[in-house]
Design an enzyme around this catalytic site. Structure first.
Site, short mmCIF file in Angstrom:
data_model
loop_
_atom_site.label_atom_id
_atom_site.label_comp_id
_atom_site.label_asym_id
_atom_site.label_seq_id
_atom_site.Cartn_x
_atom_site.Cartn_y
_atom_site.Cartn_z
N GLY A 127 -51.90 7.39 46.22
CA GLY A 127 -51.02 6.42 45.69
C GLY A 127 -50.69 6.71 43.98
N GLU A 244 -56.60 19.52 42.56
CA GLU A 244 -55.40 19.59 43.41
C GLU A 244 -54.98 20.91 43.35
OE1 GLU A 244 -52.00 16.98 42.65
OE2 GLU A 244 -50.99 17.39 44.51
N SER A 375 -45.12 19.44 38.98
CA SER A 375 -43.74 20.11 39.11
C SER A 375 -43.78 21.73 38.52
CB SER A 375 -42.73 19.36 38.83
OG SER A 375 -42.70 19.40 37.46
N ASN A 376 -42.83 22.53 38.98
CA ASN A 376 -42.87 23.69 38.26
C ASN A 376 -42.49 23.75 36.85
OD1 ASN A 376 -43.80 24.77 40.60
ND2 ASN A 376 -42.19 26.38 40.77
N GLU A 377 -41.58 22.79 36.49
CA GLU A 377 -41.09 22.41 35.04
C GLU A 377 -42.37 22.10 34.24
OE1 GLU A 377 -39.57 21.28 37.79
OE2 GLU A 377 -37.62 22.38 37.58
#
Length: 393
Positions: A127, A244, A375-377
């Site tokens: 969450g 992760e 994210s890849n950014e």
């Protein structure tokens, strides 16, 4: 740096292959053969088989039930499971909240939760994400207010993967709105069966109910379910995201995807000739395989560093960035090879060859690989600042 495997490591690889060969149930093997979709029950059945072998959590310390494998053995086990196409285990308990409980939980919390995660008795979801607070995680608005010995939680989480199957959710909640936003967040474990919790699955473009919107309305959560200090959840959250990104390059998955590309190209003809024999298609396949081999070598370098006791550094961002891009490109290539068949993924069973049936849904699902896990950014920002030394924006 020596990137070769030792005789003991090669023997371990043989042991893993042999065990998978004899332990993967026939019905799951049939799905793996065509890279098909595993249902939740299939995933949990495979979880319990791995748990019985002692390999379900290869990265856990022995003190908490892990097998005590070396970094190289953990890598080999992961790679062989990926290459065999076995069900992909849920990371939320094993790779995310489990290590967080080991690091920040009390002995009572560790004793209560960790054995059940290991055994596959309790399923977890995450969450974190909220509407209007995507990459800016600290902007979350779900609140938790202390009322006696319990927190009262109100708010909404989104993109909660497979929440409809979860027994528990680990959630970031705002416990102090008066301070800097990162300083007023706590980390709570919430029983999904608590009154006031509702998970609403949403159908993805890949036609799977992979994500949910999860709502909390006056949900009472015992204070004993707080992990880490009150208002100290941001530290727990950052540590959890580090777990992760372990093994996130997914080289084995991309290798398997490339094998499927070549099998489809070998069975697809144009002007009476298999596409695999066409120089143009062969060149496209070769270019992507070269990228994949370069990623594999980068992964081995990271592994060699881990074997020497070095903690994963910003190079893990490179592995995540390239690994997710190459996996997407492999499925884009498979779609191109299939041609018009690729846009017909909602056909009845039997219309497409078994090997091709899951390509389009997986292609759609894999659009998320460059978003999840940071994210890849975000990874590019980390590479720019920590590897290239560029100034922050």
């Amino acid at each position: 740096m020596d990137l070769s495997f030792s005789p003991a490591d090669l023997a371990f690889r043989d042991e893993v292959r042999s065990w998978i060969g004899t332990s993967l149930p026939a019905d799951l093997r049939a799905v793996a053969e065509v890279d098909g979709h595993f249902e939740h029950a299939d995933v949990m059945r495979w979880h319990r088989l791995l748990a019985a072998k002692g390999w379900v959590a290869p990265h856990w310390p022995k003190a908490f039930g892990g097998p005590g494998l070396s970094p190289t053995q953990r890598f080999i086990l992961s790679e062989e499971l990926e290459l065999a196409g076995t069900p992909l285990l849920s990371p939320f308990g094993l790779s995310m909240v489990g290590p967080a409980i080991m690091q920040f939980g009390t002995p009572a919390q560790q004793e209560r939760f960790l054995p059940r995660i290991l055994a596959g008795e309790k399923v977890w979801c995450q969450g974190y994400s909220e509407p209007s607070a995507g990459s800016d995680l600290a902007s979350l608005r779900t609140t938790a207010t202390l009322d006696g010995d319990a927190f009262v939680v109100n708010g909404q989480k989104t993109w909660t993967t497979y929440a409809q199957y979860a027994d528990w959710i680990f959630a970031l909640v705002r416990t102090d709105p008066t301070v800097k936003k990162q300083a007023g967040i706590s980390f709570l474990l919430i029983d999904m069966k608590s009154p006031g919790v509702e998970a609403r699955p949403m159908l993805t473009i890949g036609h799977t109910p992979a994500f949910c919107d999860t709502f909390f309305e006056n949900v009472r959560v015992p204070r004993e379910n707080l992990i880490g200090p009150l208002h100290g959840g941001w530290t727990v959250a950052k540590a959890l995201l580090g777990h992760e990104r372990t093994l996130i390059a997914a080289v084995g998955h991309s290798q398997r995807a490339m094998r499927r590309v070549k099998r489809i190209a070998a069975s697809t003809t144009e002007h009476g000739r298999p596409l695999l024999d066409d120089p143009v298609w062969r060149a496209r396949i070769a270019r992507l395989e070269i990228k994949l081999q370069a990623l594999q070598m980068a992964n081995y370098r990271s592994l060699a560093g881990a074997a020497l006791g070095h903690a994963p550094g910003p190079e893990s961002s490179i592995l995540k960035l390239r690994g997710s891009e190459i996996l997407q490109q492999a499925f884009e290539l498979a779609m191109d090879v299939m041609g018009p068949d690729a846009v017909s993924w909602f056909n009845d069973v039997g219309v497409l060859p078994e090997l091709e049936q899951s390509v389009a849904p997986t292609y759609c699902y894999n659009r998320a690989t460059t978003i999840y896990g940071g994210s890849n950014e975000i990874q590019k920002n980390i590479i720019a600042k920590m590897i290239l030394g560029l100034p922050g924006t």
